[in-house]
Design an enzyme around this catalytic site. Sequence first.
Site, short mmCIF file in Angstrom:
data_model
loop_
_atom_site.label_atom_id
_atom_site.label_comp_id
_atom_site.label_asym_id
_atom_site.label_seq_id
_atom_site.Cartn_x
_atom_site.Cartn_y
_atom_site.Cartn_z
N TYR A 144 -45.22 5.95 -12.39
CA TYR A 144 -45.62 5.15 -13.55
C TYR A 144 -44.63 4.02 -13.74
CZ TYR A 144 -46.67 3.97 -18.44
OH TYR A 144 -46.99 3.33 -19.60
N ASP A 239 -37.65 0.98 -9.56
CA ASP A 239 -37.89 1.13 -10.99
C ASP A 239 -36.95 2.22 -11.49
OD1 ASP A 239 -38.72 1.80 -13.52
OD2 ASP A 239 -40.85 1.87 -13.05
N LYS A 267 -34.37 2.38 -21.06
CA LYS A 267 -33.86 3.60 -21.68
C LYS A 267 -32.38 3.48 -22.05
CE LYS A 267 -37.86 5.60 -20.73
NZ LYS A 267 -38.89 5.78 -21.74
#
Length: 419
Positions: A144, A239, A267
């Site tokens: 994702y 990623d 994050k």
Amino acid sequence: MNHEKSENLYKKALEFMPAGVNSPVRAFKNVGMSPIFIERAEGSKIYDADGNKYIDYVCSWGPCILGHAYPTVIESVKKACESGLTFGACHKGEIELAELIKKHFPAMEMLRLVNSGTEAVMSAVRASRGYTHRDKIVKFEGCYHGHSDGLLVKGGSGLLTNSIPDSAGVPEGYTKNTLLAKYNNTESVEKLFEKYGNEIACIVVEPCSANMGVVPPQENFLKFLRDITKKYNSLLIFDEVITGFRLGIGGASEYYGVKPDLITLGKIVGGGMPLAVYGGKREIMECVAPLGSVYQAGTLSGNPVAVSAGIATIKTLESNPEIYSGLERKSAMLESAMKSAGLNVNRAGSLITVFFNDEKVTDYDTAKKSDTKRYAEYFSYLLENNIYTAPSQFEAMFVSDAHTDEDIEYTCEVIKKFR
């Protein structure tokens, strides 16, 4: 355990928001429950509207590596707020944060601050297309990369949780240049490059997948991706929205010893505030406006409050390297308890997932075989014992520095009793 106030809040939320939530996994749909509403958090604990206390292993999906409301981070944010929430202009904090990031991610010779992981990956893909003058990209089933149109093809996270193979509302033309490979399967990648090699701008990959549950790369898989992209003059994008600063101070690229062309971070880099980053080789990033013709902009990009939280978090990690050895020790204890209970576990550093199936999970296909009803029972059991984990089979469990040995030992004992 009483959840009456949470249930009443959820009924009210349903009047205003789709499914009463602002992000799909929060709806608890796949664990057959109504969501709990959190009122505050501190250290390793969260407290819901009914006063229930939980040991938190979601950690806001990763950024709270130091724990909730870490004093230094909170102080930095308060101080930044006193000078104004946002300027829409340059400030020195952006430079300080960029220097810290580059120090630990040397592959990021130049970088750009943005507001979310979705925005970071979308921008990195656009930069790769602008630099290579090619249109096609390769992504992996179950990985994702945010909800931008061109990447919503067999994604993980909420897409997998809610059994949505793609997304409605995405025109066919947006995904026609997205090629799908199988994670940890070099042959599937080779076939795509043999057919489309001169048209492929980049491979975008979670170097350690954490959105179909935790699925680490098999030996030499990332090196293979590095080699084949070089062979075809394509770019490799890591990623690291989840793995950045979590698998180590240098993220997955340092952890696995592979240097990509572009990296995206999120994050932890914002210390719990909305902030993300994309960056890489100087010649690629010089294609980004206003230096080049690849356009990307954002009013709140690099806003001083989020930047202050990121600086405080990274400086704390930097000055306390024992944090990572502690995370490894605590995570290994949890993994051991899970295995002693007969559970199927994948772990990479402080990222953990329990799968309810009979074979090792190495890719999207094996992840999908998990018994989600059994996971729902596991989630409910832990919640009733005041342990909060991901309300989805296909997410990670996050360990933080704030988790005490008492927290870990209690969690291990509870897990060992699960039947």
